[in-house]
Write an enzyme that holds these catalytic residues in place. Sequence first.
Site, short mmCIF file in Angstrom:
data_model
loop_
_atom_site.label_atom_id
_atom_site.label_comp_id
_atom_site.label_asym_id
_atom_site.label_seq_id
_atom_site.Cartn_x
_atom_site.Cartn_y
_atom_site.Cartn_z
N ASN A 10 0.86 -1.18 0.00
CA ASN A 10 0.00 0.00 0.00
C ASN A 10 0.90 1.24 0.00
OD1 ASN A 10 -1.88 2.00 0.40
ND2 ASN A 10 -2.51 1.31 2.42
N LYS A 12 -0.01 4.26 -0.27
CA LYS A 12 -0.71 5.38 0.37
C LYS A 12 -0.56 6.64 -0.50
CE LYS A 12 -0.42 3.11 4.80
NZ LYS A 12 -0.31 3.21 6.25
N HIS A 96 -9.59 0.68 5.09
CA HIS A 96 -8.31 0.91 5.76
C HIS A 96 -8.54 1.79 7.00
CE1 HIS A 96 -4.22 2.20 6.54
NE2 HIS A 96 -3.82 1.16 5.84
N GLU A 98 -7.04 4.20 8.21
CA GLU A 98 -6.91 5.65 8.00
C GLU A 98 -8.23 6.24 7.50
OE1 GLU A 98 -2.21 5.05 7.10
OE2 GLU A 98 -3.55 5.43 5.43
N GLU A 166 -5.10 -5.32 10.58
CA GLU A 166 -4.10 -4.28 10.80
C GLU A 166 -4.38 -3.58 12.12
OE1 GLU A 166 -2.28 -2.75 6.84
OE2 GLU A 166 -4.20 -1.77 7.14
N GLY A 172 2.53 2.30 10.98
CA GLY A 172 3.40 3.47 10.87
C GLY A 172 4.02 3.91 12.18
N SER A 212 3.53 -2.13 10.34
CA SER A 212 4.99 -2.03 10.49
C SER A 212 5.71 -3.32 10.13
CB SER A 212 5.35 -1.56 11.91
OG SER A 212 4.83 -0.27 12.16
#
Length: 253
Positions: A10, A12, A96, A98, A166, A172, A212
Site C-alpha cells: 500500500n 498510500k 483501511h 486511516e 491491521e 506506521g 509495520s
Amino acid sequence: MARKFFVGGNWKCNGTTEEVKKIVTILNEAEVPSEDVVEVVVSPPFVFLPKVKGILRPDFQVAAQNCWVRKGGAFTGEVSAEMLVNLCVPWVILGHSERRSLLHESNEFVGDKVAYALSQGLKVIACIGETLEQRESGSTMDVVAAQTKAIADKVTNWANVVLAYEPVWAIGTGKVATPAQAQEVHLELRKWLHDNVSADVAASTRIIYGGSVNGANCKELSAKPDVDGFLVGGASLKPEFIDIIKSATVKKE
C-alpha cells in the site's frame, strides 16, 4: 487446498512520476518466488494506477486504494468500482484504518463498499483492526468481529476477499504485533468465520497481517500458521519489499 501467500504493498499518498518509475524498476528486476507460491499486489495512488499497470511485470497485479460505495455519478472526488474495472484494475483496498479514523467510515459503510465492489467484479482487500485503547481494554476480538460481521452481513461469496488484520496501534508506529499476537487474532478471526459464515470460508479465506511489517520481522510472522501474508505500508516503497515477498517461501519449508 493450501491458501496462497499474499503480499500487498500500500503506497498510500506517496510518489511522483520519477519515484514511481524507480519503485517499479526495483520490482521488475527482483527475483521472487513464482505466482504458484505468492500473489503480489501493489497499490499506488489513483493518479499513477494506469502508469504502474502499464510498466509493471505481468506476474504482479495492481490495486486501487479505495472506491465509491455505489455506481458513479455526482460524487465529486470519488472513483467508482466501474471505473477501476474499465481500467482493468483487479483489486481494491477497502476499510483501511486511516479511512475509518480520518474520514469516519463506519463498519456498515465499509461492508456496503465491499459488497458493491465485489458485485462489479473487483477483488477486495478488506481491512480490520483495533486501536491501542481497544487492545488495552481487552476488546480486540469484539472490535474486529464487529468489523468482520458488517462485511459478512453483505457478502455471500468470499472467494474474492482477502481479510487484512491491521492493528491501528502498529501502523506506521514502528510497533509490531508479536508473531504470537498476530497469530492469536488471525486464529480467532478464522474461528469467527467458521462459526458465523462457514467452515469452507474459514479454511479458504486468506487473513493477512499489516502494521509495520518489514524485511527484519516478516519471516517470523509468516511462519505462523494463520498468517497468510502481509499488507505492507512504508516498506513497500523500499527495496526491502522484495525480502517481504520472499518470506512466502517460509510456508513451503
